[in-house]
Write an enzyme that holds these catalytic residues in place. Structure first.
Site, short mmCIF file in Angstrom:
data_model
loop_
_atom_site.label_atom_id
_atom_site.label_comp_id
_atom_site.label_asym_id
_atom_site.label_seq_id
_atom_site.Cartn_x
_atom_site.Cartn_y
_atom_site.Cartn_z
N LEU A 1 -42.68 -36.13 35.48
CA LEU A 1 -41.90 -36.61 36.62
C LEU A 1 -42.62 -37.83 37.18
CD1 LEU A 1 -40.87 -33.40 38.63
CD2 LEU A 1 -39.32 -35.05 37.57
N ASP A 2 -41.90 -38.91 37.44
CA ASP A 2 -42.52 -40.10 38.02
C ASP A 2 -43.11 -39.79 39.39
OD1 ASP A 2 -41.88 -41.80 35.88
OD2 ASP A 2 -39.88 -42.20 36.67
N PRO A 3 -44.08 -40.59 39.83
CA PRO A 3 -44.68 -40.34 41.16
C PRO A 3 -43.66 -40.31 42.30
CG PRO A 3 -46.07 -41.84 39.91
CD PRO A 3 -44.81 -41.63 39.09
#
Length: 298
Positions: A44-46
Protein backbone atom coordinates in the site's frame (compact mmCIF):
# COMPACT_ATOMS: atom_id res chain seq x y z
CA UNK A 1 17.70 -5.73 26.43
CA UNK A 2 15.09 -7.05 24.00
CA UNK A 3 14.91 -10.88 24.10
CA UNK A 4 16.07 -13.00 21.15
CA UNK A 5 13.64 -13.10 18.25
CA UNK A 6 11.13 -15.92 18.26
CA UNK A 7 9.74 -18.29 15.66
CA UNK A 8 6.36 -16.56 15.39
CA UNK A 9 3.96 -18.18 12.91
CA UNK A 10 0.68 -16.77 11.62
CA UNK A 11 -1.06 -13.89 9.88
CA UNK A 12 -1.72 -10.45 11.31
CA UNK A 13 -4.44 -8.43 9.60
CA UNK A 14 -3.07 -4.91 9.97
CA UNK A 15 -4.90 -1.64 9.39
CA UNK A 16 -2.01 0.37 7.96
CA UNK A 17 -2.18 4.08 8.75
CA UNK A 18 -1.62 6.90 6.27
CA UNK A 19 1.89 8.32 6.19
CA UNK A 20 4.14 5.27 6.44
CA UNK A 21 5.35 2.71 3.93
CA UNK A 22 4.10 -0.86 3.97
CA UNK A 23 7.61 -2.01 4.85
CA UNK A 24 7.79 0.39 7.80
CA UNK A 25 4.48 -0.98 9.08
CA UNK A 26 5.79 -4.53 8.62
CA UNK A 27 9.03 -3.82 10.49
CA UNK A 28 7.14 -2.18 13.37
CA UNK A 29 4.81 -5.18 13.72
CA UNK A 30 7.75 -7.57 13.40
CA UNK A 31 9.54 -5.74 16.22
CA UNK A 32 6.44 -5.71 18.44
CA UNK A 33 5.95 -9.45 17.92
CA UNK A 34 9.68 -10.10 18.29
CA UNK A 35 9.43 -12.26 15.17
CA UNK A 36 12.28 -13.77 13.16
CA UNK A 37 10.71 -13.78 9.71
CA UNK A 38 7.96 -11.65 8.18
CA UNK A 39 6.55 -10.40 4.88
CA UNK A 40 3.47 -8.59 3.57
CA UNK A 41 1.02 -9.53 0.85
CA UNK A 42 0.82 -6.49 -1.40
CA UNK A 43 2.15 -2.96 -0.98
CA UNK A 44 0.00 0.00 0.00
CA UNK A 45 1.42 3.41 -0.90
CA UNK A 46 2.29 5.75 2.00
CA UNK A 47 -0.73 7.98 1.26
CA UNK A 48 -3.05 4.93 1.40
CA UNK A 49 -4.40 3.13 4.42
CA UNK A 50 -6.38 0.00 5.15
CA UNK A 51 -5.96 -3.74 5.13
CA UNK A 52 -2.38 -5.01 4.95
CA UNK A 53 -2.11 -8.71 5.83
CA UNK A 54 1.29 -9.53 7.33
CA UNK A 55 2.71 -13.05 7.32
CA UNK A 56 5.09 -14.36 9.97
CA UNK A 57 7.28 -17.46 10.05
CA UNK A 58 5.76 -20.48 8.34
CA UNK A 59 2.85 -18.39 7.03
CA UNK A 60 5.24 -16.62 4.63
CA UNK A 61 5.35 -19.86 2.61
CA UNK A 62 1.72 -19.29 1.62
CA UNK A 63 1.70 -15.49 1.19
CA UNK A 64 1.64 -15.71 -2.62
CA UNK A 65 -1.92 -17.06 -2.51
CA UNK A 66 -3.10 -13.80 -0.92
CA UNK A 67 -0.75 -11.63 -2.98
CA UNK A 68 -2.54 -12.91 -6.10
CA UNK A 69 -6.05 -12.57 -4.63
CA UNK A 70 -8.63 -9.94 -5.60
CA UNK A 71 -8.60 -6.67 -3.65
CA UNK A 72 -11.28 -4.11 -2.80
CA UNK A 73 -10.69 -0.38 -2.35
CA UNK A 74 -12.53 2.82 -1.56
CA UNK A 75 -10.95 5.66 -3.52
CA UNK A 76 -11.49 9.42 -3.35
CA UNK A 77 -10.95 11.18 -6.68
CA UNK A 78 -10.27 14.87 -7.24
CA UNK A 79 -11.54 15.70 -10.70
CA UNK A 80 -9.99 18.53 -12.70
CA UNK A 81 -6.49 18.19 -11.22
CA UNK A 82 -3.73 15.92 -12.50
CA UNK A 83 -0.49 15.26 -10.64
CA UNK A 84 2.82 13.75 -11.65
CA UNK A 85 2.25 10.65 -9.50
CA UNK A 86 -1.53 10.33 -9.83
CA UNK A 87 -1.88 10.83 -6.08
CA UNK A 88 -1.64 13.73 -3.58
CA UNK A 89 2.13 13.34 -3.17
CA UNK A 90 3.04 14.50 -6.69
CA UNK A 91 3.34 18.01 -8.08
CA UNK A 92 0.28 19.40 -9.86
CA UNK A 93 0.65 19.18 -13.63
CA UNK A 94 -2.62 20.75 -14.77
CA UNK A 95 -5.97 22.02 -13.56
CA UNK A 96 -9.09 22.04 -15.71
CA UNK A 97 -12.70 23.00 -15.34
CA UNK A 98 -14.96 20.17 -14.22
CA UNK A 99 -18.23 20.07 -16.10
CA UNK A 100 -19.01 16.43 -15.36
CA UNK A 101 -22.12 15.81 -13.27
CA UNK A 102 -22.73 12.85 -10.98
CA UNK A 103 -24.80 11.33 -13.78
CA UNK A 104 -21.84 11.74 -16.17
CA UNK A 105 -19.49 10.06 -13.71
CA UNK A 106 -21.88 7.17 -13.11
CA UNK A 107 -22.38 6.72 -16.86
CA UNK A 108 -18.60 6.58 -17.46
CA UNK A 109 -17.92 3.77 -14.97
CA UNK A 110 -19.18 0.72 -16.94
CA UNK A 111 -16.50 1.26 -19.62
CA UNK A 112 -13.88 0.36 -17.00
CA UNK A 113 -15.56 -2.81 -15.74
CA UNK A 114 -14.28 -6.16 -16.97
CA UNK A 115 -10.89 -6.94 -18.47
CA UNK A 116 -9.06 -3.72 -19.28
CA UNK A 117 -5.52 -2.67 -20.14
CA UNK A 118 -3.49 -0.38 -17.90
CA UNK A 119 -0.11 1.22 -18.46
CA UNK A 120 1.68 0.95 -15.10
CA UNK A 121 2.61 4.33 -13.60
CA UNK A 122 6.25 5.43 -13.53
CA UNK A 123 5.91 6.01 -9.80
CA UNK A 124 5.50 2.33 -8.98
CA UNK A 125 7.56 -0.56 -7.60
CA UNK A 126 7.38 -2.43 -10.91
CA UNK A 127 10.94 -3.22 -11.97
CA UNK A 128 12.85 -2.46 -15.17
CA UNK A 129 16.30 -4.05 -15.50
CA UNK A 130 16.30 -4.83 -11.80
CA UNK A 131 15.41 -1.32 -10.61
CA UNK A 132 11.96 -0.10 -9.53
CA UNK A 133 10.34 2.36 -11.91
CA UNK A 134 10.06 5.03 -9.23
CA UNK A 135 13.88 5.30 -9.14
CA UNK A 136 13.90 6.17 -12.85
CA UNK A 137 11.01 8.60 -12.31
CA UNK A 138 12.88 10.42 -9.54
CA UNK A 139 15.86 10.76 -11.88
CA UNK A 140 13.63 12.24 -14.57
CA UNK A 141 13.90 9.19 -16.84
CA UNK A 142 10.78 7.93 -18.60
CA UNK A 143 10.70 4.19 -19.34
CA UNK A 144 8.39 2.74 -21.99
CA UNK A 145 5.90 0.43 -20.24
CA UNK A 146 3.84 -2.24 -21.95
CA UNK A 147 0.11 -2.29 -21.11
CA UNK A 148 -0.96 -4.96 -18.63
CA UNK A 149 -4.32 -6.70 -18.51
CA UNK A 150 -6.22 -6.41 -15.24
CA UNK A 151 -9.78 -7.26 -14.29
CA UNK A 152 -12.14 -4.77 -12.68
CA UNK A 153 -14.86 -6.93 -11.11
CA UNK A 154 -16.98 -4.01 -9.89
CA UNK A 155 -16.77 -0.21 -9.96
CA UNK A 156 -19.47 1.71 -8.10
CA UNK A 157 -20.04 5.37 -7.28
CA UNK A 158 -20.33 5.58 -3.50
CA UNK A 159 -20.54 9.37 -3.04
CA UNK A 160 -20.52 12.23 -5.49
CA UNK A 161 -20.03 15.97 -5.07
CA UNK A 162 -18.06 17.23 -8.09
CA UNK A 163 -15.19 17.93 -8.30
CA UNK A 164 -14.91 15.07 -5.76
CA UNK A 165 -16.14 11.53 -6.19
CA UNK A 166 -15.81 8.42 -4.05
CA UNK A 167 -15.76 5.06 -5.82
CA UNK A 168 -15.64 1.46 -4.60
CA UNK A 169 -13.39 -0.82 -6.67
CA UNK A 170 -13.15 -4.61 -6.69
CA UNK A 171 -10.22 -5.68 -8.85
CA UNK A 172 -7.64 -8.31 -9.65
CA UNK A 173 -4.17 -8.25 -8.13
CA UNK A 174 -1.83 -5.88 -9.94
CA UNK A 175 -4.46 -3.22 -10.62
CA UNK A 176 -3.27 0.37 -10.18
CA UNK A 177 -6.17 2.35 -8.76
CA UNK A 178 -4.22 5.57 -9.39
CA UNK A 179 -4.15 4.73 -13.08
CA UNK A 180 -7.84 3.85 -13.01
CA UNK A 181 -8.59 7.28 -11.49
CA UNK A 182 -6.49 9.05 -14.13
CA UNK A 183 -8.13 7.11 -16.96
CA UNK A 184 -11.60 7.90 -15.60
CA UNK A 185 -10.66 11.58 -15.37
CA UNK A 186 -9.48 11.53 -18.97
CA UNK A 187 -12.73 9.89 -20.07
CA UNK A 188 -14.63 12.72 -18.36
CA UNK A 189 -12.48 15.29 -20.17
CA UNK A 190 -11.06 16.93 -17.06
CA UNK A 191 -8.36 14.67 -15.65
CA UNK A 192 -8.22 13.38 -12.08
CA UNK A 193 -5.99 12.07 -9.33
CA UNK A 194 -6.46 10.12 -6.11
CA UNK A 195 -6.58 12.09 -2.88
CA UNK A 196 -7.15 9.06 -0.64
CA UNK A 197 -7.21 5.28 -0.97
CA UNK A 198 -8.34 2.66 1.53
CA UNK A 199 -7.99 -1.08 0.97
CA UNK A 200 -11.18 -2.58 2.38
CA UNK A 201 -10.63 -6.25 1.52
CA UNK A 202 -7.95 -8.68 0.35
CA UNK A 203 -9.04 -12.14 -0.69
CA UNK A 204 -11.55 -13.24 1.94
CA UNK A 205 -10.26 -10.84 4.61
CA UNK A 206 -12.03 -7.60 5.52
CA UNK A 207 -10.73 -4.33 6.96
CA UNK A 208 -13.16 -4.74 9.87
CA UNK A 209 -11.07 -7.72 11.04
CA UNK A 210 -7.81 -5.75 11.12
CA UNK A 211 -5.81 -4.43 14.08
CA UNK A 212 -3.97 -1.11 14.25
CA UNK A 213 -0.32 -0.70 15.22
CA UNK A 214 -1.51 1.25 18.26
CA UNK A 215 -3.70 -1.68 19.29
CA UNK A 216 -0.79 -4.08 18.84
CA UNK A 217 1.47 -1.81 20.89
CA UNK A 218 -1.10 -1.49 23.68
CA UNK A 219 -1.52 -5.27 23.93
CA UNK A 220 0.61 -7.06 26.51
CA UNK A 221 3.69 -8.50 24.78
CA UNK A 222 2.80 -12.03 25.87
CA UNK A 223 -0.70 -11.76 24.39
CA UNK A 224 0.16 -10.26 21.00
CA UNK A 225 0.48 -13.62 19.25
CA UNK A 226 -3.15 -14.29 20.12
CA UNK A 227 -4.04 -11.64 17.50
CA UNK A 228 -2.56 -13.80 14.73
CA UNK A 229 -4.58 -16.05 12.47
CA UNK A 230 -3.20 -19.52 11.61
CA UNK A 231 -1.17 -19.95 8.42
CA UNK A 232 -3.84 -22.07 6.72
CA UNK A 233 -6.22 -19.09 6.63
CA UNK A 234 -4.27 -17.96 3.55
CA UNK A 235 -5.37 -21.05 1.62
CA UNK A 236 -8.86 -21.51 3.06
CA UNK A 237 -10.29 -21.32 -0.48
CA UNK A 238 -8.70 -24.68 -1.34
CA UNK A 239 -10.39 -28.03 -0.59
CA UNK A 240 -9.13 -29.90 2.47
CA UNK A 241 -7.89 -33.47 2.96
CA UNK A 242 -7.42 -35.23 6.32
CA UNK A 243 -4.80 -37.97 6.47
CA UNK A 244 -4.03 -40.66 9.00
CA UNK A 245 -0.85 -40.31 11.02
CA UNK A 246 1.24 -42.66 8.85
CA UNK A 247 0.32 -40.92 5.59
CA UNK A 248 0.73 -37.47 7.18
CA UNK A 249 4.19 -38.41 8.45
CA UNK A 250 5.21 -39.58 4.97
CA UNK A 251 3.97 -36.37 3.39
CA UNK A 252 5.87 -34.31 5.99
CA UNK A 253 9.01 -36.15 4.91
CA UNK A 254 8.43 -35.06 1.32
CA UNK A 255 7.02 -38.33 0.00
CA UNK A 256 3.90 -38.69 -2.12
CA UNK A 257 1.05 -40.68 -0.58
CA UNK A 258 -1.86 -42.57 -2.18
CA UNK A 259 -5.12 -40.69 -2.68
CA UNK A 260 -8.26 -42.77 -3.17
CA UNK A 261 -10.45 -39.80 -4.11
CA UNK A 262 -10.92 -38.74 -7.73
CA UNK A 263 -9.61 -35.18 -7.58
CA UNK A 264 -6.99 -32.92 -9.10
CA UNK A 265 -5.31 -29.69 -8.06
CA UNK A 266 -3.99 -28.19 -4.86
CA UNK A 267 -5.47 -29.25 -1.53
CA UNK A 268 -4.92 -28.32 2.11
CA UNK A 269 -3.66 -31.30 4.07
CA UNK A 270 -4.28 -31.96 7.78
CA UNK A 271 -3.17 -34.83 9.97
CA UNK A 272 -5.45 -36.94 12.17
CA UNK A 273 -5.34 -34.32 14.93
CA UNK A 274 -6.43 -31.52 12.60
CA UNK A 275 -2.94 -30.00 12.45
CA UNK A 276 -2.14 -28.25 9.16
CA UNK A 277 0.57 -30.15 7.26
CA UNK A 278 0.74 -27.95 4.16
CA UNK A 279 -0.30 -28.07 0.51
CA UNK A 280 -0.24 -31.06 -1.80
CA UNK A 281 -1.13 -31.57 -5.45
CA UNK A 282 -3.73 -34.23 -6.13
CA UNK A 283 -2.78 -36.01 -9.34
CA UNK A 284 -3.00 -39.53 -10.76
CA UNK A 285 -4.30 -41.07 -7.54
CA UNK A 286 -1.71 -39.61 -5.22
CA UNK A 287 -0.96 -36.51 -3.16
CA UNK A 288 2.34 -34.87 -4.07
CA UNK A 289 3.78 -32.50 -1.42
CA UNK A 290 4.14 -28.92 -2.68
CA UNK A 291 4.46 -26.55 0.31
CA UNK A 292 4.87 -27.97 3.80
CA UNK A 293 4.85 -26.57 7.32
CA UNK A 294 8.19 -27.17 9.05
CA UNK A 295 7.70 -29.56 11.96
CA UNK A 296 10.87 -28.48 13.77
CA UNK A 297 11.74 -24.80 13.92
CA UNK A 298 14.90 -23.17 15.23
Amino acid sequence: MKPARQAVDGVLLLNKPVGITSNAALQKAKWLLNAKKAGHTGTLDPFADGLLPLCFGEATKFSAYLLDADKRYRAILQLGVTTRTGDPEGEVLATREVRATCADIRAALPAFVGEIEQIPPMHSALKHQGRPLYEYARAGVEIARAPRRVHIRALDLFKCAPPRAVVDVQCSAGTYVRTLAEDLGNALGCGAHLTALTRTASGGFLLEQAHTLAELEATNAGARQALLLPADCLVAHLPSVHLGETAAASLRQGRSVPDAADRRGLVRVYDGHGVFVGLAEAEAGKLVPRRLIATVQA
